[in-house]
Every structure is written in structure tokens, then in C-alpha cells.
Write a protein that holds these residues in place. Structure first.
Motif, PDB file in Angstrom:
ATOM      1  N   UNK A   1      14.897  -4.381 -11.723  1.00 34.51           N
ATOM      2  CA  UNK A   1      15.277  -4.564 -10.324  1.00 34.51           C
ATOM      3  C   UNK A   1      16.073  -5.851 -10.106  1.00 34.51           C
ATOM      4  N   UNK A   2      15.642  -6.925 -10.713  1.00 39.74           N
ATOM      5  CA  UNK A   2      16.325  -8.210 -10.522  1.00 39.74           C
ATOM      6  C   UNK A   2      17.761  -8.159 -11.033  1.00 39.74           C
TER       7      UNK A   2
ATOM      8  N   UNK B   1       5.592 -11.488  -0.437  1.00 45.45           N
ATOM      9  CA  UNK B   1       6.172 -12.201  -1.572  1.00 45.45           C
ATOM     10  C   UNK B   1       5.418 -11.872  -2.863  1.00 45.45           C
ATOM     11  N   UNK B   2       4.104 -11.775  -2.774  1.00 47.78           N
ATOM     12  CA  UNK B   2       3.307 -11.394  -3.938  1.00 47.78           C
ATOM     13  C   UNK B   2       3.682  -9.975  -4.375  1.00 47.78           C
TER      14      UNK B   2
ATOM     15  N   UNK C   1       6.534  -6.243  -7.967  1.00 48.32           N
ATOM     16  CA  UNK C   1       7.502  -5.160  -8.080  1.00 48.32           C
ATOM     17  C   UNK C   1       8.635  -5.540  -9.035  1.00 48.32           C
ATOM     18  N   UNK C   2       9.155  -6.757  -8.871  1.00 42.12           N
ATOM     19  CA  UNK C   2      10.313  -7.184  -9.663  1.00 42.12           C
ATOM     20  C   UNK C   2       9.956  -7.476 -11.122  1.00 42.12           C
TER      21      UNK C   2
ATOM     22  N   UNK D   1       2.145  -4.637   5.282  1.00 38.48           N
ATOM     23  CA  UNK D   1       2.125  -3.210   4.935  1.00 38.48           C
ATOM     24  C   UNK D   1       3.401  -2.525   5.421  1.00 38.48           C
ATOM     25  N   UNK D   2       3.848  -2.890   6.621  1.00 37.97           N
ATOM     26  CA  UNK D   2       5.100  -2.335   7.133  1.00 37.97           C
ATOM     27  C   UNK D   2       6.292  -2.745   6.291  1.00 37.97           C
ATOM     28  N   UNK D   3       6.334  -4.009   5.901  1.00 36.66           N
ATOM     29  CA  UNK D   3       7.431  -4.492   5.059  1.00 36.66           C
ATOM     30  C   UNK D   3       7.426  -3.809   3.689  1.00 36.66           C
ATOM     31  N   UNK D   4       6.257  -3.660   3.122  1.00 35.46           N
ATOM     32  CA  UNK D   4       6.141  -3.021   1.810  1.00 35.46           C
ATOM     33  C   UNK D   4       6.533  -1.542   1.911  1.00 35.46           C
ATOM     34  N   UNK D   5       6.058  -0.869   2.951  1.00 34.49           N
ATOM     35  CA  UNK D   5       6.410   0.543   3.127  1.00 34.49           C
ATOM     36  C   UNK D   5       7.923   0.709   3.298  1.00 34.49           C
ATOM     37  N   UNK D   6       8.527  -0.146   4.097  1.00 26.98           N
ATOM     38  CA  UNK D   6       9.976  -0.086   4.306  1.00 26.98           C
ATOM     39  C   UNK D   6      10.714  -0.324   2.984  1.00 26.98           C
TER      40      UNK D   6
END
Length: 154
Positions: free
Chosen positions: A98-99, A84-85, A90-91, A16-21
Motif C-alpha cells: 500500500x505504501x 492511526x493505529x 493496514x500499511x 469506526x466510520x473512518x476505518x469503514x470509509x
């Protein structure tokens, strides 16, 4: 609490922290600069440290190196899999361009696809998890350099 609750709880929190960042960076269009992904290590490091600290406090005198190692490693692996999921969704779904923005040179020169990008994201997360686990276990393992340990070995 069950045996696997700490790796799951902290793994989800780290993810959640990684996704929020990542989403905060995307708001400012900085998510295409790989330099900012260095802070992911700080997020992973803090979360994994808290996980192993919580696990050690929970186990107290019954703390075993192998079990602590697995709890910390699984925490990082869970976070990596979830992130990663999210990154893949997202990509491909949320921001299909994005890619192209992320690896403009690589796409034309090396025929880079989403699969290889996801593979690299996952490998980076797994490697970070392993290195942090090895480092943290040095802090949290029981020392053999005590008087009690020397009495038991003699």
C-alpha cells in the motif's frame, strides 16, 4: 456515565466510520488517491459535532467552556489515535504494498518510510480535531450578550 465516556464512545464511533470509509475505498482501489481523504474531515466533523452536542445536553446549565472544549478535543484525539493505529497495521501487515502505491514519487525522491506517513496521518487528525473544536465551541458556548449576563457583570 463517567466523565470520559463521551470522548471515548464518540471517538471510537468516529474511528469506526473512518476505518469503514477507508475499507470501502480500498475495495474500489481508491484508497491510494489522497483526494478522497477530504471526506475524512466530514466524518470527523459530524462525529465531533454530535459529541459536543451530547455533552452539552448532558451538562445542561452546568456546561463550562473548558470542559466542553476538552470533551470535544479528546473525542477527536481518540478517533485520530485509533485510526492511526489501524492505518499503520493496514500499511504494514494487511497490505504491505500500500505504501508503495500511495506515495510512489515520494518514496524514491525523499526516502519516505511508514513512520513519517503515520506521523503525517496523526498530525492531520490532531489538527482537524483542534480546528473543529475551536469552531464548534463558538456554537455551543454560553453567550455573554444576554440581559442576565450583563446584570452579573455590573
Amino acid at each position: 456515565m463517567g466523565k470520559s465516556s463521551i470522548p471515548i464512545k464518540y471517538g471510537v464511533a468516529i474511528a469506526a466510520g473512518l476505518i469503514a470509509y477507508f475499507l470501502i475505498l480500498s475495495f474500489f482501489n481508491l484508497h491510494v488517491n489522497p483526494f478522497y481523504s477530504l471526506f475524512n474531515g466530514v466524518i470527523m466533523g459530524y462525529g465531533m459535532y454530535e459529541a459536543i452536542k451530547h455533552y452539552r445536553l448532558q451538562k445542561a446549565n452546568k456546561f463550562k467552556y473548558q470542559k466542553g472544549f476538552m470533551a470535544c478535543l479528546l473525542t477527536g484525539f481518540n478517533a485520530t489515535i485509533i485510526f492511526t493505529i489501524f492505518f499503520g497495521l493496514y500499511a504494514t501487515e494487511f497490505n504491505p504494498g500500500f505504501l508503495d502505491d500511495l506515495i510512489t514519487v515520494w518514496i524514491t525522491d525523499y526516502n519516505t518510510s511508514i513512520g513519517i506517513v503515520l506521523f503525517v496521518v496523526a498530525i492531520m487528525g490532531f489538527a482537524t480535531s483542534l480546528v473543529l473544536t475551536l469552531a464548534y465551541m463558538q456554537l455551543f458556548k454560553n453567550s455573554w450578550n444576554t440581559k442576565e449576563a450583563k446584570k452579573h457583570t455590573l
